[in-house]
Design a protein around this motif. Structure first.
Motif, PDB file in Angstrom:
ATOM      1  N   TRP A 151       0.813  -1.211   0.000  1.00  0.00           N
ATOM      2  CA  TRP A 151       0.000   0.000   0.000  1.00  0.00           C
ATOM      3  C   TRP A 151       0.843   1.257   0.000  1.00  0.00           C
ATOM      4  O   TRP A 151       0.528   2.233  -0.677  1.00  0.00           O
ATOM      5  N   ASP A 152       1.953   1.245   0.762  1.00  0.00           N
ATOM      6  CA  ASP A 152       2.826   2.423   0.807  1.00  0.00           C
ATOM      7  C   ASP A 152       3.429   2.723  -0.553  1.00  0.00           C
ATOM      8  O   ASP A 152       3.704   3.890  -0.876  1.00  0.00           O
ATOM      9  N   VAL A 153       3.634   1.682  -1.360  1.00  0.00           N
ATOM     10  CA  VAL A 153       4.224   1.877  -2.689  1.00  0.00           C
ATOM     11  C   VAL A 153       3.155   2.257  -3.718  1.00  0.00           C
ATOM     12  O   VAL A 153       3.366   3.118  -4.575  1.00  0.00           O
ATOM     13  N   ILE A 154       2.007   1.598  -3.605  1.00  0.00           N
ATOM     14  CA  ILE A 154       0.961   1.799  -4.610  1.00  0.00           C
ATOM     15  C   ILE A 154       0.220   3.120  -4.403  1.00  0.00           C
ATOM     16  O   ILE A 154      -0.233   3.752  -5.359  1.00  0.00           O
ATOM     17  N   LYS A 155       0.101   3.575  -3.139  1.00  0.00           N
ATOM     18  CA  LYS A 155      -0.674   4.789  -2.852  1.00  0.00           C
ATOM     19  C   LYS A 155      -0.187   6.001  -3.647  1.00  0.00           C
ATOM     20  O   LYS A 155      -1.008   6.702  -4.261  1.00  0.00           O
ATOM     21  N   PRO A 156       1.129   6.304  -3.689  1.00  0.00           N
ATOM     22  CA  PRO A 156       1.569   7.456  -4.514  1.00  0.00           C
ATOM     23  C   PRO A 156       1.237   7.268  -5.989  1.00  0.00           C
ATOM     24  O   PRO A 156       0.923   8.248  -6.681  1.00  0.00           O
ATOM     25  N   ALA A 157       1.301   6.002  -6.449  1.00  0.00           N
ATOM     26  CA  ALA A 157       0.974   5.744  -7.851  1.00  0.00           C
ATOM     27  C   ALA A 157      -0.495   6.039  -8.128  1.00  0.00           C
ATOM     28  O   ALA A 157      -0.860   6.583  -9.178  1.00  0.00           O
ATOM     29  N   LEU A 158      -1.361   5.683  -7.172  1.00  0.00           N
ATOM     30  CA  LEU A 158      -2.788   5.962  -7.328  1.00  0.00           C
ATOM     31  C   LEU A 158      -3.063   7.468  -7.352  1.00  0.00           C
ATOM     32  O   LEU A 158      -3.873   7.956  -8.150  1.00  0.00           O
ATOM     33  N   VAL A 159      -2.373   8.192  -6.476  1.00  0.00           N
ATOM     34  CA  VAL A 159      -2.569   9.650  -6.421  1.00  0.00           C
ATOM     35  C   VAL A 159      -2.099  10.292  -7.723  1.00  0.00           C
ATOM     36  O   VAL A 159      -2.808  11.103  -8.341  1.00  0.00           O
ATOM     37  N   THR A 160      -0.874   9.916  -8.151  1.00  0.00           N
ATOM     38  CA  THR A 160      -0.326  10.483  -9.395  1.00  0.00           C
ATOM     39  C   THR A 160      -1.185  10.108 -10.594  1.00  0.00           C
ATOM     40  O   THR A 160      -1.521  10.957 -11.436  1.00  0.00           O
ATOM     41  N   GLY A 161      -1.554   8.825 -10.658  1.00  0.00           N
ATOM     42  CA  GLY A 161      -2.389   8.372 -11.770  1.00  0.00           C
ATOM     43  C   GLY A 161      -3.754   9.030 -11.765  1.00  0.00           C
ATOM     44  O   GLY A 161      -4.296   9.366 -12.819  1.00  0.00           O
ATOM     45  N   GLY A 162      -4.335   9.224 -10.578  1.00  0.00           N
ATOM     46  CA  GLY A 162      -5.632   9.872 -10.486  1.00  0.00           C
ATOM     47  C   GLY A 162      -5.596  11.306 -10.976  1.00  0.00           C
ATOM     48  O   GLY A 162      -6.513  11.757 -11.684  1.00  0.00           O
ATOM     49  N   LEU A 163      -4.532  12.025 -10.618  1.00  0.00           N
ATOM     50  CA  LEU A 163      -4.395  13.411 -11.083  1.00  0.00           C
ATOM     51  C   LEU A 163      -4.217  13.462 -12.601  1.00  0.00           C
ATOM     52  O   LEU A 163      -4.815  14.312 -13.278  1.00  0.00           O
ATOM     53  N   GLN A 164      -3.396  12.570 -13.115  1.00  0.00           N
ATOM     54  CA  GLN A 164      -3.193  12.533 -14.566  1.00  0.00           C
ATOM     55  C   GLN A 164      -4.482  12.152 -15.290  1.00  0.00           C
ATOM     56  O   GLN A 164      -4.831  12.742 -16.310  1.00  0.00           O
ATOM     57  N   ALA A 165      -5.195  11.154 -14.730  1.00  0.00           N
ATOM     58  CA  ALA A 165      -6.449  10.714 -15.349  1.00  0.00           C
ATOM     59  C   ALA A 165      -7.476  11.844 -15.342  1.00  0.00           C
ATOM     60  O   ALA A 165      -8.178  12.070 -16.341  1.00  0.00           O
ATOM     61  N   GLY A 166      -7.574  12.560 -14.224  1.00  0.00           N
ATOM     62  CA  GLY A 166      -8.513  13.679 -14.148  1.00  0.00           C
ATOM     63  C   GLY A 166      -8.190  14.750 -15.165  1.00  0.00           C
ATOM     64  O   GLY A 166      -9.101  15.314 -15.800  1.00  0.00           O
ATOM     65  N   SER A 167      -6.890  15.035 -15.342  1.00  0.00           N
ATOM     66  CA  SER A 167      -6.492  16.055 -16.323  1.00  0.00           C
ATOM     67  C   SER A 167      -6.820  15.615 -17.739  1.00  0.00           C
ATOM     68  O   SER A 167      -7.353  16.399 -18.544  1.00  0.00           O
ATOM     69  N   ILE A 168      -6.509  14.347 -18.043  1.00  0.00           N
ATOM     70  CA  ILE A 168      -6.759  13.838 -19.399  1.00  0.00           C
ATOM     71  C   ILE A 168      -8.251  13.814 -19.702  1.00  0.00           C
ATOM     72  O   ILE A 168      -8.692  14.248 -20.770  1.00  0.00           O
ATOM     73  N   ILE A 169      -9.044  13.307 -18.759  1.00  0.00           N
ATOM     74  CA  ILE A 169     -10.496  13.267 -18.961  1.00  0.00           C
ATOM     75  C   ILE A 169     -11.068  14.674 -19.091  1.00  0.00           C
ATOM     76  O   ILE A 169     -11.922  14.943 -19.938  1.00  0.00           O
ATOM     77  N   GLY A 170     -10.583  15.601 -18.261  1.00  0.00           N
ATOM     78  CA  GLY A 170     -11.049  16.988 -18.331  1.00  0.00           C
ATOM     79  C   GLY A 170     -10.760  17.613 -19.678  1.00  0.00           C
ATOM     80  O   GLY A 170     -11.616  18.293 -20.252  1.00  0.00           O
ATOM     81  N   ILE A 171      -9.548  17.395 -20.200  1.00  0.00           N
ATOM     82  CA  ILE A 171      -9.178  17.950 -21.508  1.00  0.00           C
ATOM     83  C   ILE A 171     -10.075  17.380 -22.605  1.00  0.00           C
ATOM     84  O   ILE A 171     -10.548  18.112 -23.487  1.00  0.00           O
ATOM     85  N   GLN A 172     -10.323  16.071 -22.550  1.00  0.00           N
ATOM     86  CA  GLN A 172     -11.179  15.446 -23.559  1.00  0.00           C
ATOM     87  C   GLN A 172     -12.605  15.971 -23.494  1.00  0.00           C
ATOM     88  O   GLN A 172     -13.232  16.221 -24.525  1.00  0.00           O
ATOM     89  N   LEU A 173     -13.123  16.139 -22.277  1.00  0.00           N
ATOM     90  CA  LEU A 173     -14.482  16.650 -22.130  1.00  0.00           C
ATOM     91  C   LEU A 173     -14.601  18.082 -22.651  1.00  0.00           C
ATOM     92  O   LEU A 173     -15.602  18.443 -23.276  1.00  0.00           O
ATOM     93  N   VAL A 174     -13.581  18.901 -22.385  1.00  0.00           N
ATOM     94  CA  VAL A 174     -13.593  20.277 -22.892  1.00  0.00           C
ATOM     95  C   VAL A 174     -13.562  20.291 -24.422  1.00  0.00           C
ATOM     96  O   VAL A 174     -14.270  21.072 -25.069  1.00  0.00           O
ATOM     97  N   MET A 175     -12.755  19.399 -24.995  1.00  0.00           N
ATOM     98  CA  MET A 175     -12.669  19.324 -26.460  1.00  0.00           C
ATOM     99  C   MET A 175     -14.004  18.895 -27.064  1.00  0.00           C
ATOM    100  O   MET A 175     -14.459  19.458 -28.070  1.00  0.00           O
ATOM    101  N   ILE A 176     -14.654  17.905 -26.460  1.00  0.00           N
ATOM    102  CA  ILE A 176     -15.947  17.445 -26.965  1.00  0.00           C
ATOM    103  C   ILE A 176     -16.999  18.535 -26.809  1.00  0.00           C
ATOM    104  O   ILE A 176     -17.809  18.778 -27.711  1.00  0.00           O
ATOM    105  N   TRP A 177     -16.994  19.214 -25.658  1.00  0.00           N
ATOM    106  CA  TRP A 177     -17.942  20.305 -25.443  1.00  0.00           C
ATOM    107  C   TRP A 177     -17.743  21.403 -26.480  1.00  0.00           C
ATOM    108  O   TRP A 177     -18.708  21.937 -27.040  1.00  0.00           O
TER     109      TRP A 177
END
Length: 353
Positions: free
Chosen positions: A157-183
């Motif tokens: 968990w100590d190793v995976i937790k930072p990966a989840l946080v980093t991946g979540g931020l990247q995923a949110g940014s990517i999804i947000g950019i795609q949604l803005v483009m579609i809008w």
């Protein structure tokens, strides 16, 4: 307000003095309000009030009200000067107003804008699962990276937790950019050249071109019927229909077709010079000319090619969305396999060398 120079007919040509950028949704709403209001005998002033109540742009409505009520312009003239709807629709309204065909013209134009808006939204909604999958894939990439590098001395968990946080931020940014483009894509105004350029480009893409080509055939027969019914002469009707199709192969032969018409050939013979026109359209036009049922046959052709375009559009959307998902899954598998092999060889080299 001003006019262009006097044309051959002696009547001053109208000039688009500004551009009023409205979306397909707003264009459908505007056309429906005018069709329903005029059919019910409601005056323009009340229709403008309805437009404001329906949350159409107040500044645009104010300009339209001023042009029609204060300056006494005809509705078609006001639409042209203010750049409302698109170029083809404005031409249709100018002629329809002269012939007393505003109500059916507004109704059909509204349906055209509404159908196009619903197709675009349907495609956008179909992309939603793939967008979510891309977000999960981004998070999974981060987890694969840390897992491939080993868990070191800490807990999983100590190793995976930072990966989840980093991946979540990247995923949110990517999804947000795609949604803005579609809008942004859904909000593109009806009277922008980029839309026509995009359609013409897609006509050259093998998989996607089929529904677009069918749609261009439907638009050709639709606007040919509308313009003839509105009282437009045959040569202008051919020109308008070819422009409305947004198909370069048809637009290329407008002059040749009109020359054949002026030489005394039938409508079917004139249109036969348009190399991109479906042969079935020529056959039904020829039958319509002989039987006096040209408008009825053009209506049938419009419905048929609209249905063909819708069916092929649904198939293309289904294929593209499924293809995108499989591509994402394959990329994840290849990436995981690559990282695993790299890690395995790295451990092997450390152990034996």
């Amino acid at each position: 307000m001003h006019y262009a120079d006097v044309g051959e007919s002696g009547k001053k040509a109208l000039v688009k003095e500004s551009s009023t950028y409205i979306t397909d949704t707003e264009a459908e709403k505007m056309c429906k309000l005018f069709a329903d209001g005029l059919e019910a005998g409601v005056g323009y002033d009340r229709i403008f009030d309805f437009m404001i109540r329906q949350r159409l742009d107040k500044k645009m409505v104010s300009k339209l009200r001023s042009s029609v009520i204060q300056y006494g312009d005809q509705l078609g003239e006001a639409f042209t000067r203010l750049g409302l709807l698109d170029a083809v629709s404005r031409k249709m309204l100018l002629v329809a107003e002269e012939q007393g065909e505003l109500v059916p013209t507004f109704r059909e134009q509204g349906k055209t804008f509404g159908d196009r808006d619903r197709r675009r939204k349907k495609f956008a909604y179909a992309l939603a699962p793939s967008i979510v999958l891309i977000g999960f894939t981004t998070i999974l990439f981060q987890i694969i990276v840390v897992m491939a590098n080993g868990l070191a001395d800490g807990s999983a968990w100590d190793v995976i937790k930072p990966a989840l946080v980093t991946g979540g931020l990247q995923a949110g940014s990517i999804i947000g950019i795609q949604l803005v483009m579609i809008w942004g894509w859904l909000q593109v105004p009806v009277d922008m050249s980029i839309r026509d350029l995009g359609t013409r480009f897609l006509l050259n893409v093998p998989l996607i071109s089929k529904p677009i080509r069918y749609r261009s055939m439907a638009n050709f027969t639709r606007y040919l019927r509308q313009s003839l019914r509105a009282g437009m002469d045959m040569s202008r009707s051919i020109e308008l229909a070819a422009e409305a199709s947004n198909n370069p192969r048809l637009s290329k032969y407008i002059d040749a077709s009109i020359e054949a018409l002026e030489a005394g050939y039938s409508l079917e013979q004139c249109l036969s010079v348009m190399k991109g026109l479906d042969p079935e359209i020529l056959d039904y036009i020829a039958i319509g000319e002989e039987t006096g049922k040209l408008e009825e046959n053009l209506r049938y052709l419009t419905k048929k090619f609209d249905q063909l375009a819708d069916d092929n559009f649904d198939r293309v959307v289904s294929f593209l969305t499924a293809f995108l998902r499989y591509v994402i899954i394959i990329i994840v598998f290849i990436f995981a396999l690559f990282k695993g092999l790299v890690n395995m060889f790295s451990n092997w080299a450390t152990t034996f060398l």
